[in-house]
Design an enzyme around this catalytic site. Sequence first.
Site, PDB file in Angstrom:
ATOM      1  N   TYR A 115      12.543 -14.606  39.863  1.00 42.03           N
ATOM      2  CA  TYR A 115      11.819 -14.732  41.133  1.00 42.03           C
ATOM      3  C   TYR A 115      12.794 -14.878  42.298  1.00 42.03           C
ATOM      4  O   TYR A 115      13.626 -15.789  42.331  1.00 42.03           O
ATOM      5  CB  TYR A 115      10.902 -15.946  41.079  1.00 42.03           C
ATOM      6  CG  TYR A 115       9.914 -16.013  42.213  1.00 42.03           C
ATOM      7  CD1 TYR A 115       8.665 -15.407  42.101  1.00 42.03           C
ATOM      8  CD2 TYR A 115      10.219 -16.676  43.388  1.00 42.03           C
ATOM      9  CE1 TYR A 115       7.750 -15.468  43.127  1.00 42.03           C
ATOM     10  CE2 TYR A 115       9.300 -16.739  44.429  1.00 42.03           C
ATOM     11  CZ  TYR A 115       8.068 -16.138  44.285  1.00 42.03           C
ATOM     12  OH  TYR A 115       7.162 -16.206  45.311  1.00 42.03           O
ATOM     13  N   TYR A 162       7.255  -7.902  48.090  1.00 44.64           N
ATOM     14  CA  TYR A 162       7.013  -9.325  47.835  1.00 44.64           C
ATOM     15  C   TYR A 162       5.528  -9.539  47.678  1.00 44.64           C
ATOM     16  O   TYR A 162       4.782  -9.589  48.654  1.00 44.64           O
ATOM     17  CB  TYR A 162       7.579 -10.201  48.959  1.00 44.64           C
ATOM     18  CG  TYR A 162       7.425 -11.667  48.621  1.00 44.64           C
ATOM     19  CD1 TYR A 162       8.045 -12.205  47.500  1.00 44.64           C
ATOM     20  CD2 TYR A 162       6.644 -12.508  49.402  1.00 44.64           C
ATOM     21  CE1 TYR A 162       7.893 -13.550  47.168  1.00 44.64           C
ATOM     22  CE2 TYR A 162       6.494 -13.851  49.089  1.00 44.64           C
ATOM     23  CZ  TYR A 162       7.116 -14.368  47.973  1.00 44.64           C
ATOM     24  OH  TYR A 162       6.969 -15.688  47.641  1.00 44.64           O
TER      25      TYR A 162
END
Lengths: 138, 394
Positions: free
Chosen positions: B299, B349
């Site tokens: 992440y 994103y």
Amino acid sequence: MLTPVVDEDGAPFWGYAAQGELRVQTCADCAEPRFPPRPCCPHCQSFASEWRAVSGRGRVWSYVVPHPPLLPDYAELAPYNVIVVELADAPRIRLVGNLVTGPDAPINSLPPERIRIGARVQVVFSSAGLPQWILERP
Amino acid sequence: MAVAPDTAGIRGVTGIKDATAIAGIGQTPFARQLPENERTLACRAILAALDDAGIAPAEVDALASYTMEETDEVEVAKALGLGDLTFFSKVGYGGGGSCATVAHLAAAIATGQATVGVAWRSRKRGSGPRPWKNTSVQLPTPAQWTRPFGLLRPSDEIAMLTRRHMHEYGTTRDHLFNVALACRNRANQNPAAIMYDRPLTREMYMTSRWISEPLCLFDNCLETDGALACVVVSAERARDCRRTPVYIHSAAQGLPAQHHGMVNYWNDDPLTGPAWTAARHLWKHADFTPDDVQVAQLYDAFTALIPLSLEGYGFCGRGEGGAFTEGGALESGGRLPINTGGGGLSEAYVHGFNLITEGVRQLRGTSTAQVPGAATCLVTAGEGVPTSALLLRS
């Protein structure tokens, strides 16, 4: 500028700060300080707490220098510094704040290149009742 | 006379190891601005994932999503003609929830609560509102301790940990650049990535504007409109689906003792975040170790989360996450290729969901930056917030 929206647990902190005092919530049974404030002691599960005065001395644990895009009031003052202070009396208690040149000075008053991790700092208070920090040895 | 419930097929307490698999993935295009709303994008991604699996919408009986997802189960089930739902779940803490959505479905299916689960993420982040801009709503605890001092954005909050990591361990901006570059190089191979045709150089990185020193523009993820989804079924069922199954080998969530949101400055050891907690459980239930992971999707809302995650998930020792990035370690052919679709920094994103779908592509052998023969993949959710992770295998 944003002012703290106070909740029940945090209200005493801000009340003391408005009087120019830095106090930390401390368990009335086992004497462990804790931050942020909360209803119950994570060490002994006691619900009894008191607000203990601290010396207001500490060290810079880390810092950042925000640049826009930011909320308008803050964008006007950018770049400014935000620091995290580790309290001398209770090193595990760390407070977010700003390093300034004197009481009530703006958050961009101290040039960022003068900030060092580990630097000794002392609390002062703004007229709005926010804790601020000045270098012990400017 | 009472009739005993039929428990055939329920796996009991043997755990979820390889009991379920991801059978389908789907996504919309990614862009700074898409015309359709989040509900529509969610529906498109879910239908694409079901089609990929070869499963009809009416067979879906479980849904999992994030609390920040604004398209709720009722809307999705109604719009798509799903069947009766017997399991639905929402995971909190923004980007920390991505892998947990799949983990919840795996647990539900492995224990017989459902048979076909869909997890998704739909977001209008490029053109829509950002949650932390609504300061009046967010100002009570913990924001009363940070926002009045001008610590306003997630970037500011993570930059504080980054500076401390640099101070304690000698992590440098070049280390962070290594992360940004690895993601961008992979995005340059991925036509679906927003940064597909935009290479990054060290000079561009070092001379870019600051967002929150020590984090610059290229240390921050994109702001994207788009949606993704994946379909989880039992391992047996997956073997009859259209695609090669990607097995859910191990899964974990992590919320460490005394952790505090994204401003984790208030516990004894702020630089060991939720990744450490999730990792302990993840590896305890796995048949392999970090040394056996061939590709990772970590992440990357901010470059600095990668060194923290490399340490937390055991790819290197504490404090060694910066140095780990040296010598092309994160690039194709390196020790641990990461974010092979471009990640949050350079593909899109969407709160990390694209890392899950890219992990699936790697294990199917269909990534645009394929690691030859990849059979194991770690996927992680947001470090710095209560998090989650998946170990996938082919």
